[in-house]
Design an enzyme around this catalytic site. Structure first.
Site, PDB file in Angstrom:
ATOM      1  N   GLY A 167      -0.776   4.592   7.724  1.00 35.80           N
ATOM      2  CA  GLY A 167       0.328   5.291   7.398  1.00 35.80           C
ATOM      3  C   GLY A 167       0.872   4.856   5.989  1.00 35.80           C
ATOM      4  N   GLN A 168       0.130   4.429   5.215  1.00 34.52           N
ATOM      5  CA  GLN A 168       0.652   3.664   4.019  1.00 34.52           C
ATOM      6  C   GLN A 168       0.814   5.021   2.918  1.00 34.52           C
ATOM      7  OE1 GLN A 168      -1.828   0.933   1.928  1.00 34.52           O
ATOM      8  NE2 GLN A 168      -0.560   0.633   0.513  1.00 34.52           N
ATOM      9  N   SER A 169       2.019   5.089   2.525  1.00 37.24           N
ATOM     10  CA  SER A 169       2.326   6.234   1.664  1.00 37.24           C
ATOM     11  C   SER A 169       2.240   5.616   0.047  1.00 37.24           C
ATOM     12  CB  SER A 169       3.380   7.040   1.699  1.00 37.24           C
ATOM     13  OG  SER A 169       4.545   6.248   1.889  1.00 37.24           O
ATOM     14  N   HIS A 219       3.166  -3.791   0.424  1.00 36.75           N
ATOM     15  CA  HIS A 219       4.641  -4.145   0.899  1.00 36.75           C
ATOM     16  C   HIS A 219       4.765  -4.108   2.259  1.00 36.75           C
ATOM     17  CE1 HIS A 219       3.948   0.375   1.020  1.00 36.75           C
ATOM     18  NE2 HIS A 219       4.616   0.222   2.131  1.00 36.75           N
TER      19      HIS A 219
HETATM   20  P1  DGP Z   1       4.693   3.086   3.525  1.00 37.47           P
HETATM   21  O1  DGP Z   1       4.710   4.389   4.308  1.00 37.47           O
HETATM   22  O2  DGP Z   1       4.356   1.854   4.346  1.00 37.47           O
HETATM   23  O3  DGP Z   1       3.680   3.190   2.443  1.00 37.47           O
HETATM   24  O4  DGP Z   1       6.146   3.012   3.305  1.00 37.47           O
HETATM   25  C1  DGP Z   1       6.853   3.281   1.997  1.00 37.47           C
HETATM   26  C2  DGP Z   1       8.175   3.085   2.027  1.00 37.47           C
HETATM   27  O5  DGP Z   1       8.594   3.170   0.671  1.00 37.47           O
HETATM   28  C3  DGP Z   1       8.890   4.330   2.784  1.00 37.47           C
HETATM   29  O6  DGP Z   1       9.378   3.664   3.902  1.00 37.47           O
HETATM   30  C4  DGP Z   1       9.861   5.020   1.779  1.00 37.47           C
HETATM   31  C5  DGP Z   1       9.990   3.668   0.686  1.00 37.47           C
HETATM   32  N1  DGP Z   1      10.176   4.180  -0.477  1.00 37.47           N
HETATM   33  C6  DGP Z   1       9.499   5.084  -1.189  1.00 37.47           C
HETATM   34  N2  DGP Z   1       9.725   5.486  -2.492  1.00 37.47           N
HETATM   35  C7  DGP Z   1      10.998   4.524  -2.667  1.00 37.47           C
HETATM   36  C8  DGP Z   1      11.661   4.337  -3.705  1.00 37.47           C
HETATM   37  O7  DGP Z   1      11.651   4.906  -4.666  1.00 37.47           O
HETATM   38  N3  DGP Z   1      12.915   3.484  -3.508  1.00 37.47           N
HETATM   39  C9  DGP Z   1      13.096   2.804  -1.947  1.00 37.47           C
HETATM   40  N4  DGP Z   1      14.069   2.006  -2.105  1.00 37.47           N
HETATM   41  N5  DGP Z   1      12.040   3.007  -1.049  1.00 37.47           N
HETATM   42  C10 DGP Z   1      10.995   3.823  -1.407  1.00 37.47           C
END
Ligand code: DGP
Length: 113
Positions: A92-94, A99
């Site tokens: 589920g990595q987006s 991170h």
């Molecule tokens: P994942 O699905 O594990 O890749 O989580 C990515 C997370 O990153 C998701 O919970 C939303 C967060 N996210 C994406 N873009 C940004 C951003 O520009 N700023 C912040 N603070 N969070 C972000």
């Protein structure tokens, strides 16, 4: 990685709600919180995912875990919390920059969705 959103956040080119920063990592509030406390910890070094980590990153990964534990204490997650590293498509990595999610202030379910 010039087009990586988390690299841009790490460099301050995109603003974030910073919770903790040192020379190796940045911790900031997630844009789309899934719990009352939801922060992300990223290494300033770009790694696509946990799968891209190598032996030379051992100290960095250790540092991230120890610091996220300190952040959890700072945010008063005394009743417990969850640390998640979504990895790859099935994980589920987006965002393709390693991170850790730190989630707290609510009870978590198991198994995760
Ligand atoms: P994942 O699905 O594990 O890749 O989580 C990515 C997370 O990153 C998701 O919970 C939303 C967060 N996210 C994406 N873009 C940004 C951003 O520009 N700023 C912040 N603070 N969070 C972000």
């Amino acid at each position: 990685m010039s087009d990586c959103i988390f690299c841009k956040i790490a460099k301050g080119e995109i603003p974030s709600n910073k919770v903790y920063e040192d020379d190796q990592v940045l911790c900031f509030k997630d844009l789309d919180p899934q719990a009352p406390v939801h922060v992300l910890m990223i290494p300033k070094k770009h790694l696509d995912s946990l799968s891209a980590a190598a032996e030379e990153d051992a100290a960095l990964l250790s540092h991230m875990l120890l610091k996220i534990k300190d952040v959890a204490k700072e945010l008063e997650l005394d009743n417990g919390y969850r640390v998640v590293i979504n990895t790859g498509e099935d994980g589920g990595q987006s965002v393709k920059h390693l991170h850790m999610h730190l989630l707290g202030k609510r009870s978590m379910n198991w198994p995760p969705g």
